[in-house]
Motif scaffolding. Structure first.
Motif, PDB file in Angstrom:
ATOM      1  N   ASP A   3       1.006  -1.240  -0.148  1.00 33.01           N
ATOM      2  CA  ASP A   3       0.197  -0.154  -0.146  1.00 33.01           C
ATOM      3  C   ASP A   3       0.925   1.106   0.001  1.00 33.01           C
ATOM      4  OD1 ASP A   3      -2.436  -1.263   0.075  1.00 33.01           O
ATOM      5  OD2 ASP A   3      -2.239  -1.682   2.263  1.00 33.01           O
ATOM      6  N   TRP A   4       0.424   2.210  -0.910  1.00 32.57           N
ATOM      7  CA  TRP A   4       1.167   3.564  -0.937  1.00 32.57           C
ATOM      8  C   TRP A   4       0.261   4.530  -0.580  1.00 32.57           C
ATOM      9  CZ3 TRP A   4       6.357   3.412  -1.991  1.00 32.57           C
ATOM     10  CH2 TRP A   4       6.886   2.100  -2.540  1.00 32.57           C
ATOM     11  N   SER A  15      10.497  13.194  -4.071  1.00 30.31           N
ATOM     12  CA  SER A  15      10.353  12.891  -2.663  1.00 30.31           C
ATOM     13  C   SER A  15      10.510  11.479  -2.084  1.00 30.31           C
ATOM     14  CB  SER A  15       9.373  13.485  -1.804  1.00 30.31           C
ATOM     15  OG  SER A  15       9.141  14.833  -2.313  1.00 30.31           O
ATOM     16  N   ILE A  16      10.792  11.443  -0.690  1.00 25.44           N
ATOM     17  CA  ILE A  16      10.939   9.982  -0.120  1.00 25.44           C
ATOM     18  C   ILE A  16       9.531   9.492   0.198  1.00 25.44           C
ATOM     19  CG2 ILE A  16      11.719   8.765   1.959  1.00 25.44           C
ATOM     20  CD1 ILE A  16      14.016  10.885   2.135  1.00 25.44           C
ATOM     21  N   ILE A  17       8.933   8.506  -0.227  1.00 27.38           N
ATOM     22  CA  ILE A  17       7.685   7.751  -0.016  1.00 27.38           C
ATOM     23  C   ILE A  17       7.498   6.742   0.576  1.00 27.38           C
ATOM     24  CG2 ILE A  17       5.566   7.152  -1.177  1.00 27.38           C
ATOM     25  CD1 ILE A  17       6.611   8.578  -3.824  1.00 27.38           C
ATOM     26  N   GLU A  18       6.923   6.466   1.690  1.00 30.87           N
ATOM     27  CA  GLU A  18       6.741   5.323   2.581  1.00 30.87           C
ATOM     28  C   GLU A  18       5.734   4.561   1.982  1.00 30.87           C
ATOM     29  OE1 GLU A  18       5.860   4.159   7.338  1.00 30.87           O
ATOM     30  OE2 GLU A  18       6.565   6.120   6.616  1.00 30.87           O
ATOM     31  N   ALA A  19       5.911   3.068   2.149  1.00 28.98           N
ATOM     32  CA  ALA A  19       4.667   2.028   1.864  1.00 28.98           C
ATOM     33  C   ALA A  19       4.709   1.324   3.001  1.00 28.98           C
ATOM     34  CB  ALA A  19       5.031   1.494   0.746  1.00 28.98           C
ATOM     35  N   ARG A  20       3.468   0.559   2.952  1.00 31.17           N
ATOM     36  CA  ARG A  20       3.133  -0.396   3.908  1.00 31.17           C
ATOM     37  C   ARG A  20       2.949  -1.857   3.267  1.00 31.17           C
ATOM     38  NH1 ARG A  20       4.393   1.212   9.162  1.00 31.17           N
ATOM     39  NH2 ARG A  20       4.219   3.240   9.599  1.00 31.17           N
ATOM     40  N   ASP A 102       6.362  -9.514  -8.778  1.00 31.66           N
ATOM     41  CA  ASP A 102       5.061  -8.788  -9.652  1.00 31.66           C
ATOM     42  C   ASP A 102       4.231  -8.066  -8.826  1.00 31.66           C
ATOM     43  OD1 ASP A 102       6.188 -10.204 -11.859  1.00 31.66           O
ATOM     44  OD2 ASP A 102       4.890 -11.991 -11.598  1.00 31.66           O
ATOM     45  N   GLN A 103       4.046  -8.541  -7.468  1.00 28.30           N
ATOM     46  CA  GLN A 103       3.168  -7.621  -6.672  1.00 28.30           C
ATOM     47  C   GLN A 103       3.940  -6.011  -6.366  1.00 28.30           C
ATOM     48  OE1 GLN A 103       2.574  -9.406  -2.988  1.00 28.30           O
ATOM     49  NE2 GLN A 103       1.019  -8.197  -2.234  1.00 28.30           N
ATOM     50  N   VAL A 104       4.999  -6.416  -6.003  1.00 31.76           N
ATOM     51  CA  VAL A 104       5.821  -5.205  -5.663  1.00 31.76           C
ATOM     52  C   VAL A 104       5.808  -4.131  -6.957  1.00 31.76           C
ATOM     53  CG1 VAL A 104       8.220  -4.141  -5.298  1.00 31.76           C
ATOM     54  CG2 VAL A 104       7.132  -5.820  -3.765  1.00 31.76           C
ATOM     55  N   PHE A 105       6.240  -4.531  -7.998  1.00 28.16           N
ATOM     56  CA  PHE A 105       6.321  -3.637  -9.354  1.00 28.16           C
ATOM     57  C   PHE A 105       5.035  -3.266  -9.599  1.00 28.16           C
ATOM     58  CE2 PHE A 105      10.578  -6.019  -9.335  1.00 28.16           C
ATOM     59  CZ  PHE A 105      11.396  -4.770  -9.126  1.00 28.16           C
ATOM     60  N   ASN A 106       4.178  -3.866  -9.914  1.00 27.55           N
ATOM     61  CA  ASN A 106       2.932  -3.703  -9.974  1.00 27.55           C
ATOM     62  C   ASN A 106       2.420  -2.516  -9.274  1.00 27.55           C
ATOM     63  OD1 ASN A 106       2.787  -5.502 -12.346  1.00 27.55           O
ATOM     64  ND2 ASN A 106       1.812  -6.913 -11.466  1.00 27.55           N
ATOM     65  N   SER A 107       2.541  -2.657  -8.086  1.00 27.36           N
ATOM     66  CA  SER A 107       1.920  -1.608  -6.961  1.00 27.36           C
ATOM     67  C   SER A 107       2.920  -0.311  -7.274  1.00 27.36           C
ATOM     68  CB  SER A 107       2.320  -2.176  -5.678  1.00 27.36           C
ATOM     69  OG  SER A 107       3.655  -1.594  -5.033  1.00 27.36           O
ATOM     70  N   ILE A 108       4.114  -0.309  -7.572  1.00 27.66           N
ATOM     71  CA  ILE A 108       4.627   0.835  -7.969  1.00 27.66           C
ATOM     72  C   ILE A 108       4.116   1.495  -9.314  1.00 27.66           C
ATOM     73  CG2 ILE A 108       6.989   1.634  -8.602  1.00 27.66           C
ATOM     74  CD1 ILE A 108       8.215  -0.487  -6.754  1.00 27.66           C
ATOM     75  N   HIS A 110       1.277   1.227 -10.520  1.00 30.03           N
ATOM     76  CA  HIS A 110       0.016   1.593 -10.141  1.00 30.03           C
ATOM     77  C   HIS A 110      -0.036   2.793  -9.470  1.00 30.03           C
ATOM     78  CE1 HIS A 110      -4.345   1.815  -9.459  1.00 30.03           C
ATOM     79  NE2 HIS A 110      -4.169   1.993  -8.015  1.00 30.03           N
ATOM     80  N   MET A 111       0.908   3.190  -8.364  1.00 35.07           N
ATOM     81  CA  MET A 111       1.059   4.322  -7.487  1.00 35.07           C
ATOM     82  C   MET A 111       1.554   5.276  -8.456  1.00 35.07           C
ATOM     83  SD  MET A 111       3.728   5.822  -6.114  1.00 35.07           S
ATOM     84  CE  MET A 111       5.238   4.932  -5.497  1.00 35.07           C
ATOM     85  N   SER A 112       2.752   5.071  -9.260  1.00 36.03           N
ATOM     86  CA  SER A 112       3.192   6.231 -10.032  1.00 36.03           C
ATOM     87  C   SER A 112       2.509   6.555 -11.254  1.00 36.03           C
ATOM     88  CB  SER A 112       4.723   5.787 -10.521  1.00 36.03           C
ATOM     89  OG  SER A 112       4.646   4.840 -11.525  1.00 36.03           O
ATOM     90  N   GLY A 113       1.518   5.749 -11.747  1.00 37.04           N
ATOM     91  CA  GLY A 113       0.993   5.808 -13.152  1.00 37.04           C
ATOM     92  C   GLY A 113       2.231   5.813 -14.298  1.00 37.04           C
ATOM     93  N   GLN A 114       3.373   5.376 -13.958  1.00 40.34           N
ATOM     94  CA  GLN A 114       4.223   5.115 -15.181  1.00 40.34           C
ATOM     95  C   GLN A 114       4.593   3.666 -15.178  1.00 40.34           C
ATOM     96  OE1 GLN A 114       7.616   7.795 -14.824  1.00 40.34           O
ATOM     97  NE2 GLN A 114       6.766   9.156 -13.040  1.00 40.34           N
TER      98      GLN A 114
END
Length: 301
Positions: A3-4, A15-20, A102-108, A110-114
């Motif tokens: 979760d981002w 910036s530095i962005i924290e995830a859970r 896959d879970q990690v990179f897909n979350s990034i 989705h979060m970044s839109g890139q």
């Protein structure tokens, strides 16, 4: 699950962005699974390093080898020694870990839109109290803590903290990722504690250093590129070639612009011509992991 923050997209890459996350609950990171992973992972690809005590200046990590140790023995050495293992691209070498990547990179993504490219999830297994020296990475990175605790100090990606010539040398692979460190830098550092279930990503080429707590640490170092990050990395490479081959003093690639895109295209031309003559050789191993030796390391003769 990763979760981002909802507002992370606007700050991504700046910036530095924290995830859970809940990756630390996976059975793939218990002692038995880590020992099995070390047996399955190609031993000739395993990064084995040790570090001197934290101090000023530029301290290179020392490379080691452990060709004949079992995964269980190697894990025991990490618990009792001063050793840092980097299993780069674990997601490509050991299939059981690919779904987590896959879970990690897909979350990034989705979060970044890139679009997230060049997906490399490394598993880091490191000893209590190890300090990873001041350095930077050319790709973008997200770090997820799975076991143990550590503290990361982040520094601005500016000329004072990461001189352009040093960054270019890293991009050209003339040198490792280390940079000269001064204690005065800490006045501008952002200190970030990491515990299991926490993750963080930071701006591309931002220098950082890492201090483990007094326990075994397991983390996921997830390197990746987005299109803007790839353009900036290639512009940095082109700057390095322009500086070395033509005596130019190019401006730093801070953001994507017409100039950085042009330099990224120039980098492709440089790479087609060939690598620079003074590219760094592979770092030789100077110690062997040995359970019977102090800090579980024995110097190679």
């Amino acid at each position: 699950m990763v979760d981002w923050p909802q507002a992370a997209r606007a700050e991504f890459g700046k910036s530095i962005i924290e995830a859970r996350h809940s990756i630390h609950n996976s059975p793939l990171f218990c002692d038995g699974s880590l020992a099995a992973l070390l047996d399955l992972y190609p031993r000739d690809q395993l990064g084995i390093w040790t570090f001197a005590d934290h101090g000023e200046g530029e301290e290179a990590p020392v490379k080691g080898e452990a060709p004949d140790m079992s995964g269980e023995e190697l894990l025991e050495a990490v618990k009792n020694g001063r050793i840092w293992l980097n299993l780069r691209a674990t997601n490509s070498h050991v299939a059981d870990y690919a779904p987590i990547a896959d879970q990690v990179f897909n979350s990034i993504q989705h979060m970044s839109g890139q679009r997230v490219l060049k997906r490399d999830m490394g598993v880091l297994i490191s000893s209590p109290n190890v300090h990873v020296h001041y350095h930077l990475d050319i790709p973008m990175v997200a770090l997820f803590q799975v076991r143990g605790e550590k503290t990361v100090w982040f520094y601005p990606p500016t000329e004072r903290f990461a001189p352009a010539a040093h960054v270019e040398a890293i991009a050209l692979r003339e040198k490792e990722e280390g940079l000269p460190y001064s204690a005065s830098f800490d006045l501008m550092a952002q200190e970030f504690p990491l515990r299991p279930g926490m993750g963080v990503t930071w701006p591309q080429t931002a220098p950082h250093r890492v201090q483990n707590g007094n326990m075994l640490n397991v983390s996921l170092s997830c390197e990746f590129m987005t299109l803007p990050a790839l353009i900036k990395a290639n512009a940095t490479y082109a700057n390095g070639r322009l500086r070395r081959d033509f005596g130019a003093r190019p401006s730093r690639a801070h953001s994507v612009s017409a100039g950085t895109v042009s330099k990224a295209l120039l980098a492709r031309a440089f790479k087609r011509v060939g690598k620079p003559q003074n590219s760094a050789a592979v770092t030789p191993a100077t110690f062997a992991v040995d359970l019977a030796a102090p800090n579980c390391t024995r110097a190679l003769i």
